[in-house]
Design a protein around this motif. Structure first.
Motif, PDB file in Angstrom:
ATOM      1  N   TRP A   1      49.647  42.758  51.699  1.00  0.00           N
ATOM      2  CA  TRP A   1      50.452  43.529  52.230  1.00  0.00           C
ATOM      3  C   TRP A   1      51.956  44.150  51.642  1.00  0.00           C
ATOM      4  N   LEU A   2      51.839  44.858  50.605  1.00  0.00           N
ATOM      5  CA  LEU A   2      53.047  45.380  48.975  1.00  0.00           C
ATOM      6  C   LEU A   2      53.818  45.949  49.638  1.00  0.00           C
ATOM      7  N   ALA A   3      55.069  45.458  49.331  1.00  0.00           N
ATOM      8  CA  ALA A   3      55.833  46.739  49.317  1.00  0.00           C
ATOM      9  C   ALA A   3      56.556  47.467  49.045  1.00  0.00           C
ATOM     10  N   ASP A   4      55.302  47.946  48.240  1.00  0.00           N
ATOM     11  CA  ASP A   4      55.629  49.621  47.477  1.00  0.00           C
ATOM     12  C   ASP A   4      53.866  49.481  46.590  1.00  0.00           C
ATOM     13  N   MET A   5      53.410  50.227  47.074  1.00  0.00           N
ATOM     14  CA  MET A   5      51.619  50.266  46.162  1.00  0.00           C
ATOM     15  C   MET A   5      52.068  50.678  44.230  1.00  0.00           C
ATOM     16  N   SER A   6      52.614  50.856  44.225  1.00  0.00           N
ATOM     17  CA  SER A   6      52.812  51.182  42.721  1.00  0.00           C
ATOM     18  C   SER A   6      53.090  49.589  42.258  1.00  0.00           C
ATOM     19  N   THR A   7      53.870  48.616  42.928  1.00  0.00           N
ATOM     20  CA  THR A   7      52.807  47.436  41.962  1.00  0.00           C
ATOM     21  C   THR A   7      51.376  46.538  42.244  1.00  0.00           C
ATOM     22  N   PHE A   8      50.929  47.343  42.725  1.00  0.00           N
ATOM     23  CA  PHE A   8      49.240  47.025  42.900  1.00  0.00           C
ATOM     24  C   PHE A   8      48.851  45.713  41.932  1.00  0.00           C
ATOM     25  N   ALA A   9      49.236  46.752  40.000  1.00  0.00           N
ATOM     26  CA  ALA A   9      48.350  46.483  39.474  1.00  0.00           C
ATOM     27  C   ALA A   9      49.727  44.273  38.985  1.00  0.00           C
ATOM     28  N   GLU A  10      51.098  44.119  39.010  1.00  0.00           N
ATOM     29  CA  GLU A  10      51.342  43.445  38.928  1.00  0.00           C
ATOM     30  C   GLU A  10      50.767  42.407  39.924  1.00  0.00           C
ATOM     31  N   MET A  11      51.023  42.615  41.180  1.00  0.00           N
ATOM     32  CA  MET A  11      49.771  41.666  42.048  1.00  0.00           C
ATOM     33  C   MET A  11      48.738  41.018  41.660  1.00  0.00           C
ATOM     34  N   ASN A  12      48.191  42.350  41.692  1.00  0.00           N
ATOM     35  CA  ASN A  12      46.162  41.817  40.892  1.00  0.00           C
ATOM     36  C   ASN A  12      45.855  41.169  38.869  1.00  0.00           C
ATOM     37  N   LYS A  13      47.473  40.666  38.679  1.00  0.00           N
ATOM     38  CA  LYS A  13      47.640  40.049  37.799  1.00  0.00           C
ATOM     39  C   LYS A  13      47.406  38.644  38.021  1.00  0.00           C
ATOM     40  N   ALA A  14      48.270  38.258  39.112  1.00  0.00           N
ATOM     41  CA  ALA A  14      48.588  36.890  39.601  1.00  0.00           C
ATOM     42  C   ALA A  14      46.657  36.893  40.079  1.00  0.00           C
ATOM     43  N   TRP A  15      46.638  37.849  41.161  1.00  0.00           N
ATOM     44  CA  TRP A  15      45.622  37.239  42.242  1.00  0.00           C
ATOM     45  C   TRP A  15      44.420  37.370  41.265  1.00  0.00           C
ATOM     46  N   ASP A  16      43.616  38.476  40.088  1.00  0.00           N
ATOM     47  CA  ASP A  16      42.906  38.253  39.424  1.00  0.00           C
ATOM     48  C   ASP A  16      42.701  36.992  38.294  1.00  0.00           C
ATOM     49  N   ALA A  17      44.123  36.208  38.001  1.00  0.00           N
ATOM     50  CA  ALA A  17      44.313  34.916  37.340  1.00  0.00           C
ATOM     51  C   ALA A  17      43.397  34.046  38.803  1.00  0.00           C
ATOM     52  N   TRP A  18      43.969  34.158  39.645  1.00  0.00           N
ATOM     53  CA  TRP A  18      43.964  32.376  41.015  1.00  0.00           C
ATOM     54  C   TRP A  18      41.764  32.792  41.204  1.00  0.00           C
ATOM     55  N   VAL A  19      42.190  33.785  41.986  1.00  0.00           N
ATOM     56  CA  VAL A  19      41.000  33.887  42.585  1.00  0.00           C
ATOM     57  C   VAL A  19      39.344  33.180  42.296  1.00  0.00           C
ATOM     58  N   SER A  20      39.192  32.946  42.973  1.00  0.00           N
ATOM     59  CA  SER A  20      36.897  32.326  42.261  1.00  0.00           C
ATOM     60  C   SER A  20      36.288  33.385  42.120  1.00  0.00           C
ATOM     61  N   LYS A  21      35.884  33.282  40.611  1.00  0.00           N
ATOM     62  CA  LYS A  21      35.595  33.940  40.469  1.00  0.00           C
ATOM     63  C   LYS A  21      33.444  33.999  40.982  1.00  0.00           C
ATOM     64  N   GLY A  22      33.037  34.288  41.347  1.00  0.00           N
ATOM     65  CA  GLY A  22      31.841  34.318  42.361  1.00  0.00           C
ATOM     66  C   GLY A  22      31.857  34.205  43.486  1.00  0.00           C
ATOM     67  N   ASN A  23      32.978  33.905  43.912  1.00  0.00           N
ATOM     68  CA  ASN A  23      33.416  33.560  45.462  1.00  0.00           C
ATOM     69  C   ASN A  23      34.385  34.498  46.270  1.00  0.00           C
ATOM     70  N   THR A  24      34.430  35.625  45.240  1.00  0.00           N
ATOM     71  CA  THR A  24      35.662  36.803  45.589  1.00  0.00           C
ATOM     72  C   THR A  24      35.666  37.037  47.403  1.00  0.00           C
ATOM     73  N   PRO A  25      36.626  37.597  48.390  1.00  0.00           N
ATOM     74  CA  PRO A  25      36.331  37.684  49.343  1.00  0.00           C
ATOM     75  C   PRO A  25      36.461  39.135  50.065  1.00  0.00           C
ATOM     76  N   ALA A  26      36.367  39.688  50.813  1.00  0.00           N
ATOM     77  CA  ALA A  26      36.180  41.120  51.191  1.00  0.00           C
ATOM     78  C   ALA A  26      38.509  40.585  51.764  1.00  0.00           C
ATOM     79  N   ARG A  27      38.485  42.085  50.932  1.00  0.00           N
ATOM     80  CA  ARG A  27      40.081  41.748  50.954  1.00  0.00           C
ATOM     81  C   ARG A  27      39.877  43.505  51.554  1.00  0.00           C
ATOM     82  N   ALA A  28      41.547  43.262  52.234  1.00  0.00           N
ATOM     83  CA  ALA A  28      42.499  45.208  52.102  1.00  0.00           C
ATOM     84  C   ALA A  28      43.985  44.620  51.785  1.00  0.00           C
ATOM     85  N   THR A  29      43.643  45.682  50.861  1.00  0.00           N
ATOM     86  CA  THR A  29      45.904  45.766  50.485  1.00  0.00           C
ATOM     87  C   THR A  29      46.007  46.536  50.700  1.00  0.00           C
ATOM     88  N   VAL A  30      47.783  47.179  51.686  1.00  0.00           N
ATOM     89  CA  VAL A  30      47.903  47.770  52.057  1.00  0.00           C
ATOM     90  C   VAL A  30      48.990  47.751  51.727  1.00  0.00           C
TER      91      VAL A  30
END
Length: 116
Positions: A67-96
């Motif tokens: 959940w994001l308070a402001d969807m315009s920050t989606f890329a900022e959140m994904n910057k941290a997410w992409d650096a952290w998430v296990s490549k090849g083991n990405t989960p099903a995901r919803a972002t709202v």
């Protein structure tokens, strides 16, 4: 089948283990003054800790809700997410976009993971 609760509080547990599955409560940043990337990094570190305590890790995450308070920050959140998430083991995901529990919270993340 037993139920094990982790970081039990008066209102909720931070994680609940049932069988070979762990359910994490929505996690928010310990320091909500951080920007979206910083809050996301804090939350992901909390998720790592809770998963470890439950006997698993991020490679076993099945699904994630963000959940994001402001969807315009989606890329900022994904910057941290992409650096952290296990490549090849990405989960099903919803972002709202959603109003969160306190105005300083910019991100909240909950997930479900397999154990073993």
């Amino acid at each position: 089948m037993s139920v094990r609760r982790i970081d039990v509080g008066p209102r909720m547990s931070q994680a609940v283990v049932h069988g070979n599955t762990v359910y994490l409560a929505g996690q928010v940043a310990a320091d909500p003054k951080a920007d979206v990337t910083g809050q996301t990094e804090q939350i992901l570190a909390q998720i790592d800790r809770l998963l470890k305590e439950a006997g698993t890790d991020k490679t076993k995450i099945l699904s994630t809700n963000i959940w994001l308070a402001d969807m315009s920050t989606f890329a900022e959140m994904n910057k941290a997410w992409d650096a952290w998430v296990s490549k090849g083991n990405t989960p099903a995901r919803a972002t709202v976009e959603s109003r969160l529990a306190a105005p300083d919270y910019k991100v909240e993340i909950a997930c479900i993971a397999a154990i073993g």
